[in-house]
Write a protein that holds these residues in place. Structure first.
Motif, PDB file in Angstrom:
ATOM      1  N   PRO A 166     -29.178 -15.488 -26.280  1.00 45.58           N
ATOM      2  CA  PRO A 166     -28.538 -16.138 -25.132  1.00 45.58           C
ATOM      3  C   PRO A 166     -29.477 -16.244 -23.926  1.00 45.58           C
ATOM      4  O   PRO A 166     -30.403 -15.447 -23.777  1.00 45.58           O
ATOM      5  CB  PRO A 166     -27.347 -15.230 -24.830  1.00 45.58           C
ATOM      6  CG  PRO A 166     -27.772 -13.885 -25.329  1.00 45.58           C
ATOM      7  CD  PRO A 166     -28.611 -14.151 -26.544  1.00 45.58           C
ATOM      8  N   LYS A 167     -29.224 -17.240 -23.085  1.00 45.14           N
ATOM      9  CA  LYS A 167     -30.046 -17.433 -21.891  1.00 45.14           C
ATOM     10  C   LYS A 167     -29.196 -17.343 -20.632  1.00 45.14           C
ATOM     11  O   LYS A 167     -29.524 -17.909 -19.603  1.00 45.14           O
ATOM     12  CB  LYS A 167     -30.720 -18.797 -21.967  1.00 45.14           C
ATOM     13  CG  LYS A 167     -31.689 -18.884 -23.128  1.00 45.14           C
ATOM     14  CD  LYS A 167     -32.378 -20.223 -23.189  1.00 45.14           C
ATOM     15  CE  LYS A 167     -33.448 -20.179 -24.269  1.00 45.14           C
ATOM     16  NZ  LYS A 167     -33.458 -21.215 -25.191  1.00 45.14           N
ATOM     17  N   ASN A 168     -28.066 -16.609 -20.722  1.00 43.37           N
ATOM     18  CA  ASN A 168     -27.187 -16.451 -19.564  1.00 43.37           C
ATOM     19  C   ASN A 168     -27.505 -15.136 -18.855  1.00 43.37           C
ATOM     20  O   ASN A 168     -28.565 -14.546 -19.051  1.00 43.37           O
ATOM     21  CB  ASN A 168     -25.721 -16.503 -20.007  1.00 43.37           C
ATOM     22  CG  ASN A 168     -25.435 -15.545 -21.160  1.00 43.37           C
ATOM     23  OD1 ASN A 168     -26.003 -14.464 -21.228  1.00 43.37           O
ATOM     24  ND2 ASN A 168     -24.560 -15.949 -22.074  1.00 43.37           N
ATOM     25  N   ASP A 169     -26.571 -14.662 -18.034  1.00 42.20           N
ATOM     26  CA  ASP A 169     -26.815 -13.435 -17.280  1.00 42.20           C
ATOM     27  C   ASP A 169     -26.071 -12.231 -17.866  1.00 42.20           C
ATOM     28  O   ASP A 169     -25.795 -11.259 -17.169  1.00 42.20           O
ATOM     29  CB  ASP A 169     -26.420 -13.625 -15.807  1.00 42.20           C
ATOM     30  CG  ASP A 169     -24.943 -13.997 -15.652  1.00 42.20           C
ATOM     31  OD1 ASP A 169     -24.278 -14.240 -16.683  1.00 42.20           O
ATOM     32  OD2 ASP A 169     -24.452 -14.036 -14.503  1.00 42.20           O
ATOM     33  N   SER A 170     -25.764 -12.286 -19.169  1.00 41.88           N
ATOM     34  CA  SER A 170     -25.053 -11.191 -19.824  1.00 41.88           C
ATOM     35  C   SER A 170     -25.991 -10.016 -20.109  1.00 41.88           C
ATOM     36  O   SER A 170     -27.223 -10.149 -20.075  1.00 41.88           O
ATOM     37  CB  SER A 170     -24.440 -11.669 -21.142  1.00 41.88           C
ATOM     38  OG  SER A 170     -25.462 -12.020 -22.059  1.00 41.88           O
TER      39      SER A 170
END
Length: 202
Positions: free
Chosen positions: A40-44
């Motif tokens: 993933p490339k999100n802020d998780s």
């Protein structure tokens, strides 16, 4: 021996990346019609683990190149008790065995090979071949490779790279186990009871 190691280590990791990550990923992408790199490339928190792992790989790569260009680099960080030909030969052996082990495990995964957790496509649960000995043979092989790197080039820096890399892989393994449990339910539970997380010795 020292000059051999200076060239062996960067060449080893270049081949490891080209074959185990790039080559296998391209082959799988052609079969499944999508990029198997699904980190993933999100802020998780999961994305952060992936980012840290990429950072460790970059640091490892830089650290293998510097001694090639500047032979005296790292001398002050060496762990003298492990700085012998015997440990270096042992480390090289571990690295070579790990490379072969990882490639075999990836090939046995076939279309199920992913870099990260694929939330959009159900993958087959592979339980044959090396997966009869380890639930995570690729991660096991990568861990052995880092251990071999440490013995081959025993410095404080390679020690911390091996430790941090192993911790990040253990986190990723547990995330993937939760995903596989959701996907495969009781089948995965049965497999989990039968085969060890890293290695089962019968």
């Amino acid at each position: 021996m020292t000059d051999f190691i200076r060239f062996f280590i960067p060449i080893y990791f270049i081949l490891f990346f080209l074959v185990s990550f790039l080559g296998i990923s391209i082959a799988v992408a052609k079969k499944i019609g999508k990029n198997p790199n699904v980190l993933p490339k999100n802020d998780s928190a999961y994305a952060l683990v992936g980012w840290y792992f990429k950072l460790i790989l970059i640091v490892l790569w830089i650290y293998t190149i510097i001694p090639l260009l500047f032979p005296s680099t790292g001398e002050n960080f060496r762990i003298q008790i492990l700085d012998s030909d015997l440990f270096q030969y042992f480390g090289i052996g571990l690295m070579l065995i790990a490379f072969i082990w990882v490639v075999i495990a990836q090939l046995q995964m076939k279309d199920s090979w992913r870099i990260g957790i694929d939330e959009h496509m159900k993958t087959e649960l592979v339980t044959t071949g090396l997966f009869q000995l380890s639930r995570n043979p690729v991660f096991f092989g990568m861990t052995v490779s880092l251990l071999g790197f440490f013995f081959t080039f025993p410095t404080i820096i390679t020690f911390f790279l091996a430790v941090i890399g192993s911790i990040l892989m253990q986190i990723q393994i547990r995330l993937e186990e939760e995903h596989l449990l959701r996907q495969h339910g009781s089948v995965y539970l049965t497999y989990k009871k039968r085969v060890g997380r890293m290695l089962s010795l019968y």
